[in-house]
Enzyme design. Structure first.
Site, PDB file in Angstrom:
ATOM      1  N   TYR A   1      -2.501  -2.077   0.789  1.00  0.00           N
ATOM      2  CA  TYR A   1      -3.372  -2.519   1.433  1.00  0.00           C
ATOM      3  C   TYR A   1      -3.889  -1.679   2.569  1.00  0.00           C
ATOM      4  CZ  TYR A   1      -5.652  -6.645   4.160  1.00  0.00           C
ATOM      5  OH  TYR A   1      -6.470  -7.269   4.458  1.00  0.00           O
TER       6      TYR A   1
ATOM      7  N   GLN B   1      -5.540 -13.476   0.995  1.00  0.00           N
ATOM      8  CA  GLN B   1      -6.157 -13.852  -0.483  1.00  0.00           C
ATOM      9  C   GLN B   1      -6.043 -12.511  -1.334  1.00  0.00           C
ATOM     10  OE1 GLN B   1      -8.100 -13.877   2.305  1.00  0.00           O
ATOM     11  NE2 GLN B   1      -9.953 -13.007   1.950  1.00  0.00           N
TER      12      GLN B   1
ATOM     13  N   ASN C   1      -3.387  -7.411   9.405  1.00  0.00           N
ATOM     14  CA  ASN C   1      -3.309  -8.319  10.570  1.00  0.00           C
ATOM     15  C   ASN C   1      -2.047  -9.288  10.468  1.00  0.00           C
ATOM     16  OD1 ASN C   1      -4.247 -10.053   8.878  1.00  0.00           O
ATOM     17  ND2 ASN C   1      -6.493 -10.113   9.688  1.00  0.00           N
TER      18      ASN C   1
ATOM     19  N   SER D   1       2.230  -1.333  17.237  1.00  0.00           N
ATOM     20  CA  SER D   1       2.612  -0.059  17.208  1.00  0.00           C
ATOM     21  C   SER D   1       3.201   0.306  18.613  1.00  0.00           C
ATOM     22  CB  SER D   1       1.287   0.900  17.038  1.00  0.00           C
ATOM     23  OG  SER D   1       1.605   2.364  16.854  1.00  0.00           O
TER      24      SER D   1
ATOM     25  N   GLN E   1      -1.268   5.335  21.674  1.00  0.00           N
ATOM     26  CA  GLN E   1      -0.758   4.240  21.131  1.00  0.00           C
ATOM     27  C   GLN E   1      -1.517   2.821  21.641  1.00  0.00           C
ATOM     28  OE1 GLN E   1       1.332   3.865  18.185  1.00  0.00           O
ATOM     29  NE2 GLN E   1       0.375   5.956  18.253  1.00  0.00           N
TER      30      GLN E   1
ATOM     31  N   HIS F   1      -4.573   1.042  19.931  1.00  0.00           N
ATOM     32  CA  HIS F   1      -4.368   0.347  18.743  1.00  0.00           C
ATOM     33  C   HIS F   1      -4.760  -1.227  19.103  1.00  0.00           C
ATOM     34  CE1 HIS F   1      -3.257   3.016  15.722  1.00  0.00           C
ATOM     35  NE2 HIS F   1      -2.520   3.458  16.381  1.00  0.00           N
TER      36      HIS F   1
ATOM     37  N   GLU G   1       9.223   3.456  17.260  1.00  0.00           N
ATOM     38  CA  GLU G   1       8.518   3.787  16.138  1.00  0.00           C
ATOM     39  C   GLU G   1       8.165   5.305  16.050  1.00  0.00           C
ATOM     40  OE1 GLU G   1       4.352   2.521  13.815  1.00  0.00           O
ATOM     41  OE2 GLU G   1       4.565   2.012  15.989  1.00  0.00           O
ATOM     42  N   HIS G   2       7.515   5.691  17.183  1.00  0.00           N
ATOM     43  CA  HIS G   2       7.213   7.241  17.562  1.00  0.00           C
ATOM     44  C   HIS G   2       7.912   7.619  18.707  1.00  0.00           C
ATOM     45  CE1 HIS G   2       3.319   5.408  15.755  1.00  0.00           C
ATOM     46  NE2 HIS G   2       3.495   6.317  15.067  1.00  0.00           N
TER      47      HIS G   2
ATOM     48  N   ASP H   1      -0.049  11.080  12.622  1.00  0.00           N
ATOM     49  CA  ASP H   1      -0.743   9.852  12.068  1.00  0.00           C
ATOM     50  C   ASP H   1      -1.738  10.324  11.169  1.00  0.00           C
ATOM     51  OD1 ASP H   1       0.143   7.588  13.454  1.00  0.00           O
ATOM     52  OD2 ASP H   1      -1.386   7.559  14.799  1.00  0.00           O
TER      53      ASP H   1
ATOM     54  N   GLU I   1      40.173 -13.250 -11.699  1.00  0.00           N
ATOM     55  CA  GLU I   1      39.057 -14.101 -11.082  1.00  0.00           C
ATOM     56  C   GLU I   1      38.654 -14.989 -12.163  1.00  0.00           C
ATOM     57  OE1 GLU I   1      35.587 -11.359 -11.084  1.00  0.00           O
ATOM     58  OE2 GLU I   1      36.402 -10.309  -9.163  1.00  0.00           O
TER      59      GLU I   1
ATOM     60  N   HIS J   1      35.110 -12.287 -19.897  1.00  0.00           N
ATOM     61  CA  HIS J   1      34.671 -10.979 -19.492  1.00  0.00           C
ATOM     62  C   HIS J   1      36.121  -9.988 -19.603  1.00  0.00           C
ATOM     63  CE1 HIS J   1      31.764 -12.221 -16.677  1.00  0.00           C
ATOM     64  NE2 HIS J   1      31.547 -10.985 -16.156  1.00  0.00           N
TER      65      HIS J   1
END
Length: 438
Positions: free
Chosen positions: A137, A198, A221, A244, A266, A269, A334-335, A368, A422, A427
């Site tokens: 995506y 979708q 998003n 971020s 950052q 963003h 994250e960074h 990045d 068991e 088995h």
């Protein structure tokens, strides 16, 4: 332009409470979004192409008669690559080469099958195979992200994935040539101009036109994140990404305007992004703050930067760099930039981060776009237990077990004893049937 930015000190009695308020971010998705996404996913699963067409027209204002008309062929992608400027093409090709090279090294290091035979002749091992088909995506709309194409498609290609299906929204039919050029360079096999919940549902369940995939990766998003969460189990997903983040540990030796701009990188963003600076040098923190005040008016996205910094940003004065490293591990960012003249002195103390940037010249923005390692990173503290996207996310492992006649005599009694314990007689007897009768 005055910037109302939190300034904290670890020596303050209420530091822990104030620090928790800085880090707080509600992970709860808006109930209305959850309900809407649930309806979209269910509708696409039931009606397939017809639902995809309906939502693409509704959300992207893009009207076509068939989903097949939303697929871009290789000729279109190649035309986009040929149409971008020479400077853009050179940058894209150089970034792609570095990202591909890094992930090829990753594959060599950990992505191979292996096996061995033990003393009784039994073969044991692991078979590593790529996924058959993955969906990536790529966000569209307000901004275009060719870098996301490279970071998702190239490790999948290096891993040997059979088919890479890319989806990208193109509101009102506006296609970004740099995104399509990146798809051409990165080896996307099929590209559909659909997005949102979708698109995720179509990839997860398949429609008459969009093929069902085994895993979906890539950012989006709140609707995309909610849809990925909802279809997990039908398909694999990379992660549910939050806003971020950047955390800078500074010893005061890096030019303050460099660090100010890294914090902006950052914050621009979105309003929920987080930028935090830790330093034991109080004067340096003030110098960085002054540079932020100076530079902010000239930033095209200054209102987004301001909202992010005032809402979730902070400058934190620590007792020492050691304490700064300790706080960094609590955040698991994250960074993480170690903006120091001795970054390798502090790196061993840092256990949790999506990506570490060592030294004054290693700006987060290089990671990045073109350094090589993947920019799809764990957020919201999940770097404590999660890793960057990589070749391993597009592979799976199967155990290999080949038992020799002698090995069956060694392993059979062990397995039978445990199986009887068991209460699983079949088995036990399956193992015992293979024991020598002599």
């Amino acid at each position: 332009m005055t910037l109302s930015l939190r300034c904290l000190r670890t020596t303050d009695a209420d530091f822990d409470d104030a620090f928790k308020r800085v880090l707080h971010w509600s992970e709860e998705t808006d109930t209305a979004i959850e309900q809407r996404v649930a309806a979209i996913v269910a509708d696409v699963r039931t009606r397939g192409d017809a639902a995809v067409l309906e939502y693409t027209q509704r959300f992207d204002d893009l009207s076509v008669s068939r989903v097949a008309d939303l697929e871009l062929d290789a000729k279109t992608l190649r035309a986009a690559l040929d149409a971008i400027s020479p400077a853009q093409r050179h940058a894209l090709e150089q970034a792609a080469a570095r990202v591909r090279s890094y992930h090829e090294r990753q594959l060599q290091a950990s992505g191979q099958s292996w096996s061995y035979r033990d003393a009784d002749g039994t073969l044991l091992g692991q078979k590593v195979t790529p996924l058959d088909r993955v969906g990536i995506y790529v966000p569209g709309g307000k901004a275009a992200y060719p870098s996301s194409v490279l970071m998702n498609a190239l490790p999948a290609q290096v891993a040997g994935v059979g088919e890479i299906v890319m989806v990208v929204p193109t509101p009102r039919g506006e296609r970004n040539p740099l995104v399509l050029a990146a798809a051409c360079l990165a080896g996307a096999h099929r590209v559909f101009t659909i997005g949102g919940a979708q698109a995720v549902a179509a990839l997860a369940y398949g429609t008459h036109t969009v093929p069902r995939v085994d895993k979906i990766t890539g950012p989006g998003n709140a609707y995309v994140a909610s849809a990925k969460r909802r279809v997990f189990g039908q398909v694999g997903i990379d992660m549910i990404a939050g806003p971020s983040e950047i955390l800078v540990l500074a010893d005061g030796t890096t030019p303050p305007d460099w660090v100010a701009m890294d914090l902006f990188s950052q914050a621009e963003h979105d309003e929920l992004a987080q930028s935090i600076l830790l330093s034991p040098d109080a004067l340096y923190l003030e110098r960085v703050r002054a540079q932020m005040e100076k530079l902010l008016p000239g930033m095209p996205r200054r209102e987004v930067i301001r909202a992010s910094l005032e809402g979730r940003g902070a400058l934190i004065h620590t007792r020492s760099m050691e304490e700064a490293c300790e706080i960094s591990n609590r955040i698991a960012p994250e960074h993480l930039e170690v903006s120091s003249k001795e970054p390798h002195r502090w790196e061993p103390l840092l256990r949790h981060a999506g990506a570490l940037f060592l030294g004054a010249y290693a700006s987060e923005s290089l990671g990045d776009y073109c350094a090589g390692p993947n920019h799809v990173l764990p957020t919201s503290g999940t770097a404590r237990f999660s890793s960057p996207l990589g070749v391993y996310d597009f592979q799976k492992r199967s155990s290999l077990i080949e038992v020799s006649p002698h090995g069956a005599q060694v392993l059979g009694p062990i397995a039978a004893e445990l199986a009887y314990g068991e209460g699983l007689q079949a088995h036990a007897q399956a193992a015992e049937f293979r024991l020598s009768k002599s």
